[in-house]
Write an enzyme that holds these catalytic residues in place. Structure first.
Site, mmCIF file in Angstrom:
data_model
loop_
_atom_site.group_PDB
_atom_site.id
_atom_site.type_symbol
_atom_site.label_atom_id
_atom_site.label_comp_id
_atom_site.label_asym_id
_atom_site.label_seq_id
_atom_site.Cartn_x
_atom_site.Cartn_y
_atom_site.Cartn_z
ATOM 1 N N HIS A 72 19.651 77.089 0.319
ATOM 2 C CA HIS A 72 19.751 77.485 1.535
ATOM 3 C C HIS A 72 18.908 78.984 1.546
ATOM 4 C CE1 HIS A 72 23.850 75.385 1.733
ATOM 5 N NE2 HIS A 72 22.769 74.658 1.712
HETATM 6 C C1 LIG Z 1 19.864 69.195 -3.400
HETATM 7 C C2 LIG Z 1 19.834 69.593 -1.973
HETATM 8 C C3 LIG Z 1 20.967 69.456 -1.221
HETATM 9 C C4 LIG Z 1 21.141 69.992 0.026
HETATM 10 N N1 LIG Z 1 22.160 69.590 0.850
HETATM 11 C C5 LIG Z 1 22.279 70.133 2.030
HETATM 12 C C6 LIG Z 1 23.431 70.171 2.887
HETATM 13 O O1 LIG Z 1 24.342 69.545 2.487
HETATM 14 N N2 LIG Z 1 23.251 70.547 4.114
HETATM 15 C C7 LIG Z 1 22.184 71.273 4.761
HETATM 16 O O2 LIG Z 1 22.407 71.672 5.747
HETATM 17 N N3 LIG Z 1 21.357 71.315 3.940
HETATM 18 C C8 LIG Z 1 21.056 71.003 2.448
HETATM 19 N N4 LIG Z 1 19.888 71.158 2.015
HETATM 20 C C9 LIG Z 1 18.623 71.611 2.485
HETATM 21 C C10 LIG Z 1 17.909 70.760 3.401
HETATM 22 O O3 LIG Z 1 17.475 69.512 2.523
HETATM 23 C C11 LIG Z 1 16.907 71.355 4.028
HETATM 24 O O4 LIG Z 1 17.593 72.274 4.862
HETATM 25 C C12 LIG Z 1 16.075 70.766 4.843
HETATM 26 O O5 LIG Z 1 15.659 69.600 4.220
HETATM 27 C C13 LIG Z 1 14.749 71.416 5.418
HETATM 28 O O6 LIG Z 1 13.866 70.695 6.255
HETATM 29 P P1 LIG Z 1 12.083 71.104 6.001
HETATM 30 O O7 LIG Z 1 11.576 70.091 6.920
HETATM 31 O O8 LIG Z 1 12.190 72.597 6.733
HETATM 32 O O9 LIG Z 1 11.685 71.077 4.536
HETATM 33 P P2 LIG Z 1 11.811 69.905 3.763
HETATM 34 O O10 LIG Z 1 12.665 68.808 3.979
HETATM 35 O O11 LIG Z 1 11.863 70.411 2.199
HETATM 36 O O12 LIG Z 1 10.463 69.522 3.931
HETATM 37 C C14 LIG Z 1 9.211 70.150 3.538
HETATM 38 C C15 LIG Z 1 7.920 69.013 3.130
HETATM 39 O O13 LIG Z 1 6.642 70.002 3.123
HETATM 40 C C16 LIG Z 1 6.153 69.387 2.046
HETATM 41 N N5 LIG Z 1 5.105 70.549 1.588
HETATM 42 C C17 LIG Z 1 5.257 71.571 1.229
HETATM 43 N N6 LIG Z 1 4.214 72.468 1.045
HETATM 44 C C18 LIG Z 1 3.300 71.484 1.480
HETATM 45 C C19 LIG Z 1 1.819 71.535 1.771
HETATM 46 N N7 LIG Z 1 1.172 72.617 1.111
HETATM 47 N N8 LIG Z 1 1.039 70.345 1.988
HETATM 48 C C20 LIG Z 1 1.684 69.297 2.242
HETATM 49 N N9 LIG Z 1 2.857 69.187 2.303
HETATM 50 C C21 LIG Z 1 3.828 70.244 2.032
HETATM 51 C C22 LIG Z 1 7.363 69.219 0.988
HETATM 52 O O14 LIG Z 1 6.539 68.245 -0.092
HETATM 53 C C23 LIG Z 1 8.327 68.544 1.910
HETATM 54 O O15 LIG Z 1 8.198 67.111 1.748
HETATM 55 C C24 LIG Z 1 19.914 70.600 0.668
HETATM 56 C C25 LIG Z 1 18.845 70.779 -0.228
HETATM 57 C C26 LIG Z 1 18.730 70.354 -1.503
HETATM 58 C C27 LIG Z 1 17.689 70.368 -2.277
#
Ligand SMILES: Cc1cc2nc3c(=O)[nH]c(=O)nc-3n(C[C@H](O)[C@H](O)[C@H](O)COP(=O)(O)OP(=O)(O)OC[C@H]3O[C@@H](n4cnc5c(N)ncnc54)[C@H](O)[C@@H]3O)c2cc1C
Ligand code: SF4
Lengths: 254, 582
Positions: free
Chosen positions: B502
């Protein structure tokens, strides 16, 4: 086919049927992706337990996995003895030796975990603060080689015997010195080596048997951990329920 | 020389939850979208061998490869930042679907107080309640304004739940009923009620029943399989971008996904607009330029900040005088204020569970309790979870038990399935000296600087954690635990110990361009065609998991992008002047 195998297949088959009943899939409920469809297919077609792969298993009584990929025999014997003290045989059930934890650790060290392939290993290296995590330049292969030699040297110096020949009490005394960080090694601290060894021991006790430890799923049985089950819908609201464990092999090997 | 590709309407950097939602909304609106993702593509059928604790939970089989890229960390500016060489405190997603594939699905809305924390705190307790170096800000959006976007997100994901007696208003009930109540959840519920508190079943993105969402996507109910957090769901029961928004985007024919492609820079000209992105095909090593009218940066907190800094976009945060915005107000979650109860002659089905299964209360969250006589602000939820206790990672023993040997083995076997944890999920306030910038020493596999994290727990966090731990203890005693171990003092922040993924801040949202980086559509103040979406825009973190709010902000950003193109450009929000601590 051994009795054990047969039970596994039964449990597997029935848990799949239960799963299908509970989700209403078989009754034509909604379906997502290909996985569930695939399951349905398997349930229909592969119900007969006599598949080629299971009958072949009958002839394999030896465990060909019990050989070394990384350790020298001496390193293996020290690991085997040390992990047995960390996770000893007792009234609860088998210890590290019977669970084949030494082989598990050997096989893990031989691969990416041993060399740290997914860890950041570029320099420069500085000792760092305790809050900054592992900062050493050595990978686990190197740490284990140094640590196991350290155990052996310390035992020779203190008891004039090799570690596996010591009594259980003496072995515990040696390991306590390592755990407390009192033994100086060239490179890692003895406490860091010990914490790696302890963590690997628990992994070997409780990981899926496909990795070579947790022999016969005896680690899971002691811990009442059912391993790989497709669904807990039936028991999730119930009082504590004991369930016979299944390994991933049951999912793969139909 | 990079190969220049034909221009597209929008390019998305990182296809996780935020990127996936925006891809689906923009393509439905008829825009041509290219999604660039550094990791591989995947589907639920790949998860057939998922119930493998060693591979996925211990060895982080689904996470970013740290050998190629990590973060560096120091507790304060006097320390030398060093690379996080192995995983610990948080885990980083990688591959199509991002961390949305291996999240738990604990799904929350923030409290109305959270969005206006600075004004509401001052209004009730006076300016003196906020310590001088605490840089909390209002979001520039209120709960009532964001509520419709929460609603849209929850319908897409099929969130299961029941009303939070102490939460903000809901325009609609939960799309699916709450998850099942286990024996131990009922124990928590009864104990909390006896103590006069307000328990409710945790809202969850693991479906409580079969569900078809407004996009026509059908998913089956959760099986409580116990391999959820850190694992992909082979049933598609857990809402993840791969079984929700991405199929919708693909169906439109307007979406082109480019996996195994790493974005290294956002390109821009002198006009204050971004022109496209530079990326490398990780299979061939070839470099490409993808021009686009709209750039959407959704690469998670750390890379959102890093890509802006590497691309020299926005004003770099200066912790000395508090000016600038990129990298400002990193915050986290105070997860350590907790208590563990050991039961001598009761066992529970703790091996089973689901990522989002649990029961909680908000009596000590936000400003739901009076802080007049307390020396901290905010608080956190108090929760009892049942995510499935897998055997390598869960070897609970009462304090004073040796950590190895026969006594350890015996106690850890005895208390497996006989240990219940009640924990605080404390809010994390932002501080002037908690920030992200480029590391001067350590590099990624392209030779670019890693992001550097400067962060530690503060007096506020120590007080808050101790307070929540005390409340957890009271509940466990009421639940009948024979022995309770309670956190006594919050130790300094340790990057090697898992706490939560988080991470927040760095590209924060606000009403004033002087003190924030994006407006409430996640549109950058300094670069009008660049939208930076994710928890990077939280000005501080609430006492809840972040993704529900990330989802809501993603729907709002998508609406803003469509509006922006309709208006032929310009800022979607008028700037306001705000005061803050510097
Ligand atoms: C084990 C675990 C459990 C979790 N449990 C919860 C939960 O129960 N409840 C909750 O609210 N949240 C939870 N979270 C957090 C939740 O997963 C994130 O808040 C959410 O996925 C964020 O979404 P996002 O799109 O911002 O980032 P992400 O889902 O991380 O996506 C970002 C993407 O960008 C890609 N990327 C990064 N840099 C580059 C680049 N330079 N070029 C191309 N691609 C790139 C990455 O590979 C990734 O696929 C958890 C996280 C983890 C790791
Ligand atoms: S617990 Fe439920 S949602 Fe999670 S992986 Fe298992 S079946 Fe899927």
């Amino acid at each position: 086919m051994s009795n054990h195998d047969e039970k596994q297949l039964d449990a597997n088959g029935s848990s799949r049927r239960k799963f299908l009943r509970n989700t209403g899939i078989a009754a034509g409920g909604v379906v997502v992706g290909g996985t569930l469809g695939g399951l349905l297919g398997m349930n229909d077609k592969n119900e007969p337990a006599e598949s080629a792969s299971t009958s072949k298993a009958v002839t394999h009584t030896e465990n060909h996995n019990q050989a070394l990929m990384f350790f020298t025999p001496e390193q293996f014997h020290i690991t085997d003895a040390a992990t047995e003290r960390i996770f000893p045989k007792d009234n609860n059930g088998p210890g590290a030796k019977e669970l084949l934890i030494g082989y598990y650790i050997d096989h893990q060290l031989a691969g990416g975990w041993g060399t740290g392939t997914t860890e950041y290993t570029s320099g420069p290296f500085f000792p760092g603060e305790p809050t900054q995590g592992y900062q050493g330049r050595l990978n686990r292969q190197q740490i284990f080689k140094i640590g196991l030699k350290g155990i052996q040297d310390y035992s020779q110096k203190t008891y004039q015997k090799s570690f596996p020949e010591l009594t259980a009490e003496e072995q515990d005394a040696v390991l306590t010195e390592f755990a407390d960080g009192n033994v100086s090694l060239s490179g890692p601290t003895s406490s860091h080596f010990f914490s790696e060894l302890r963590a690997a021991t628990l992994e070997g006790a409780y990981s899926d048997p496909l990795y070579g430890g947790n022999a016969g799923m005896a680690g899971w049985e002691m811990k009442n951990f059912p391993g790989h089950q497709m669904s807990y819908l039936d028991i999730i609201e119930e009082e504590f329920t004991e369930i016979k464990p299944l390994a991933l092999n049951s999912q793969h090997n139909h | 020389m990079a190969t220049k590709l034909p221009k597209t309407d929008a390019v998305i950097i990182g296809v996780g939850w935020a990127g996936g939602i925006i891809a689906s909304e923009l393509t439905k609106a008829g825009l041509k979208v290219v999604g660039i993702e550094r990791g591989g593509d995947r589907k639920t059928e790949d998860y057939f061998m998922m119930h493998d604790e060693l591979r996925y939970a211990q060895r982080h089989g689904m996470m970013q490869d740290l050998s190629k890229e990590t973060v560096t960390f120091r507790n304060n500016e006097k320390m030398r930042a060093l690379p996080m060489r192995r995983y610990g405190s948080f885990l980083l997603g990688d591959g199509v679907g991002g961390a949305g594939v291996h999240w738990n699905g604990q799904n929350f809305r923030f409290l109305p107080y959270d969005f206006e924390i600075r004004s509401k705190t001052i209004e009730k307790y006076g300016e003196g309640k906020i310590p001088k170096d605490m840089t909390i800000q209002d979001w520039g959006i209120t709960y009532d304004e964001i509520e419709p976007y929460y609603d849209t997100y929850e319908k897409m994901a099929g969130i299961s739940g029941e009303d939070n007696p102490l939460g903000g208003h809901r325009s609609n009930p939960f799309p699916t009923p709450p998850m099942k109540k286990t024996v131990n959840m009922k124990l928590f519920e009864e104990a909390a009620k006896k103590l006069g508190l307000n328990p409710y079943v945790q809202p969850s993105a693991n479906l409580s029943e079969d569900y078809t969402n407004p996009d026509g996507i059908s998913r089956v109910a959760c099986q409580y399989c116990g391999f959820c957090e850190r694992f992909g769901c082979e049933y598609g029961a857990k809402a993840d971008p791969i079984v929700t928004v991405l199929p919708v985007a693909k169906e439109t024919g307007n979406f082109e996904l480019r996996p195994n492609s790493y974005v290294t820079r956002i390109l821009h000209d002198g006009s204050g607009k971004a022109t496209g992105v530079l990326y490398t095909d990780l299979n061939t090593g070839e470099e490409f330029e993808q021009p686009a009218d709209i750039i959407v940066l959704t690469s998670y907190v750390f890379n959102n900040v890093r890509l802006l800094l590497l691309s020299e976009l926005g004003k770099v945060y200066n912790p000395g005088d508090g000016t600038g915005a990129i990298g400002k107000n990193y915050a986290y979650q105070i997860r350590k204020g907790a208590a563990t109860g050991f039961f001598d002659d009761k066992k529970f089905n703790m091996f089973a569970g689901a990522g989002g299964l649990g029961i909680l209360l908000d009596d000590y969250n936000g400003d739901n309790f009076d802080h007049t006589d307390l020396d901290f602000i905010h608080g956190g939820m108090i929760i009892h979870q049942q995510t499935g206790q897998r055997p390598i990672g869960n070897n609970p023993v009462p304090s004073g038990t040796p950590s190895w040997g026969q006594e350890f083995k015996d106690a850890s076997l005895k208390y497996t399935n006989a240990t219940l944890k009640v924990s605080g999920e404390g809010a994390s306030m932002s501080y002037k000296h908690h920030y992200l910038d480029l590391d001067p020493t350590y590099k990624d596999s392209f030779g670019d600087p890693l992001i550097r994290l400067t962060y530690d727990f503060e007096e506020q966090d120590r007080k808050l954690a101790k307070y929540l731990a005390g409340r957890c203890e009271e509940i466990l005693i009421e639940m009948g635990a024979d022995h309770v171990d309670t956190m006594q003092e919050l130790e300094p922040y340790d990057v090697a110990v898992y706490q939560s993924t988080h991470n927040t801040g760095g590209v924060i949202m606000g009403a004033d361009p002087e003190t924030s980086a994006v407006n409430n559509y996640s549109q950058m103040w300094d670069v009008e065609n660049l939208f930076v979406v994710g928890a990077s825009s939280f000005p501080q973190n609430a006492g809840y998991n972040p993704t529900g709010t990330v989802g809501a902000l993603s729907y709002r950003a998508a609406e803003g992008i469509v509006e922006y193109l309709k208006n032929s450009g310009g800022q979607l929000v008028n700037a306001k002047k705000e005061t803050q601590n510097v």
